[in-house]
Design an enzyme around this catalytic site. Sequence first.
Site, PDB file in Angstrom:
ATOM      1  CG  ASP A 162     -23.558 -83.689  -8.631  1.00  0.00           C
ATOM      2  OD1 ASP A 162     -22.854 -84.102  -7.691  1.00  0.00           O
ATOM      3  OD2 ASP A 162     -23.135 -83.569  -9.801  1.00  0.00           O
ATOM      4  CG  ASN A 187     -16.658 -87.679  -4.728  1.00  0.00           C
ATOM      5  OD1 ASN A 187     -17.402 -87.418  -3.790  1.00  0.00           O
ATOM      6  ND2 ASN A 187     -16.579 -86.931  -5.805  1.00  0.00           N
ATOM      7  CG  ASN A 243     -17.137 -83.558 -14.525  1.00  0.00           C
ATOM      8  OD1 ASN A 243     -17.007 -82.618 -15.294  1.00  0.00           O
ATOM      9  ND2 ASN A 243     -16.137 -84.031 -13.787  1.00  0.00           N
ATOM     10  CG  HIS A 261     -20.273 -89.644 -12.625  1.00  0.00           C
ATOM     11  ND1 HIS A 261     -20.173 -88.431 -11.967  1.00  0.00           N
ATOM     12  CD2 HIS A 261     -19.794 -89.420 -13.870  1.00  0.00           C
ATOM     13  CE1 HIS A 261     -19.664 -87.528 -12.801  1.00  0.00           C
ATOM     14  NE2 HIS A 261     -19.421 -88.120 -13.962  1.00  0.00           N
TER      15      HIS A 261
HETATM   16 ZN   LIG Z   1     -21.498 -87.499 -10.351  1.00  0.00          ZN
END
Ligand SMILES: [Zn+2]
Length: 456
Positions: free
Chosen positions: A338, A122, A311, A206
């Site tokens: 993460d 991302n 998240n 996710h």
């Molecule tokens: Zn994630």
Amino acid sequence: MFHEDVKLRGLLITNVHTVDGKKGDLGLRDLLLTDGIIAQIAPAGKLALHVTSTKTSYPQEQVSDSHENLLVIDGTGLTAFPGLIDPHVHFRDPGQAEKEDITTGARAAARGGFTSVIMMGNTVPRIDTPDIIRDVINRGKNTGINVYTCANVTKGMEGKELVDMDACIEAGAVLFTDDGLPVRDEAVMRLACEEAAKRGKAISLHEEDSAFVTEAGINAGAIAKEMGLTGASREAEIRMVERDIKIAEETGCAITVQHISAAESVELIRQAVQKAEAAGTKRLIHAEATPHHFSLTEDAVRIHGTCAKMNPPLREERDRLAIIEGLRDNTIDMIATDHAPHTPEEKAREFTKAPSGITGLETSLAYAVKELVQPHILTLPALACKMSYNAALLYGLDAGTIEVGAPADVTLFDMNGTWTFDETVSKSSNTPFLHETLPAPVRYTICGGRVVYRDT
Ligand SMILES: [Zn+2]
């Protein structure tokens, strides 16, 4: 990053408590690392006998006379694990170098005992083309550790059109993920699973359906209520996990539920794993837990504010305990950080406007030891599986074991030592764990036979 003198022929680690995920607890061993591989493993004292020098280059190190240019590390009191693997890191590269880049991310990894990491995609731009994959892999080669990358599942992480999976695999992607976002469209998810399964690749997910998220990063519970918020419901995760287990089973695709947060999701995965076991079929459903999800609850938001915003969010004590039980009975087969760096300015915003995510590479092993090994939930070999071997096996990495002929990736840490996490080597310091005194300091991280981190 610190590198040993490249002229050294190899490394001899003596009298070290050696723990492998696959082979179990090997007891006290001498390990000889040469030419980038583990060349010999012998009972303690067998290899050390040949070392006569007392030339000290560091309190615990000697350079051997009898073995020309061999660096000797006295491993007495230390534990050797296969180099740790983190299958879920955000190095913000390309595009967000103010938060982190591949070099600083790898430095934080090495300090935490990691010799291999898998970067999420991302970034800006996304990691969704062979060119970007090749670029990040190439730049990772200069870091001293093994930097692997994902490819996104969908172009631009838009959830619509699949990336060119063959080209991405050819370029070096080891898994597919749109991490940061779920693959919301069921038809797209099904197609992605069919295509990934054909190619023997796993999809990492996710699982958070935004339809059940009012404000991201905080559990829909008591603390959110106090703050006048609704938060992110556990339903957001449970429903997607339920859907994707079904799709994975129907398509034969291996999936990983990333950063699992809710007790109900753990139970869904447990049932799927047990069903596969009973049927004698290959395990398709995998799961990661983060150190923060097994160490903290939503209460941490009160103390740490936006440094406890991520998240999916931290949830309740019953969820934390369910995650620990899932790790114990191997429902959850990987620990992943993460690692998600953000700048102080971003995290200083008011709660709902700050970005989600915390860093974690430097403290992962310490929290795993503190929360899982010291309370006798996991043995050291079980931890070595969850922090190294299982990810290597699932994603096809040449790593994860201490055996002759394997890459010389070894993490040395002190099970009896303590350290205080006062300074980070990441570019960002958005962690609730700063200033904590923790167990299991990493003393050496060795990747490909070279020392890439040492505790000085
Ligand atoms: Zn994630």
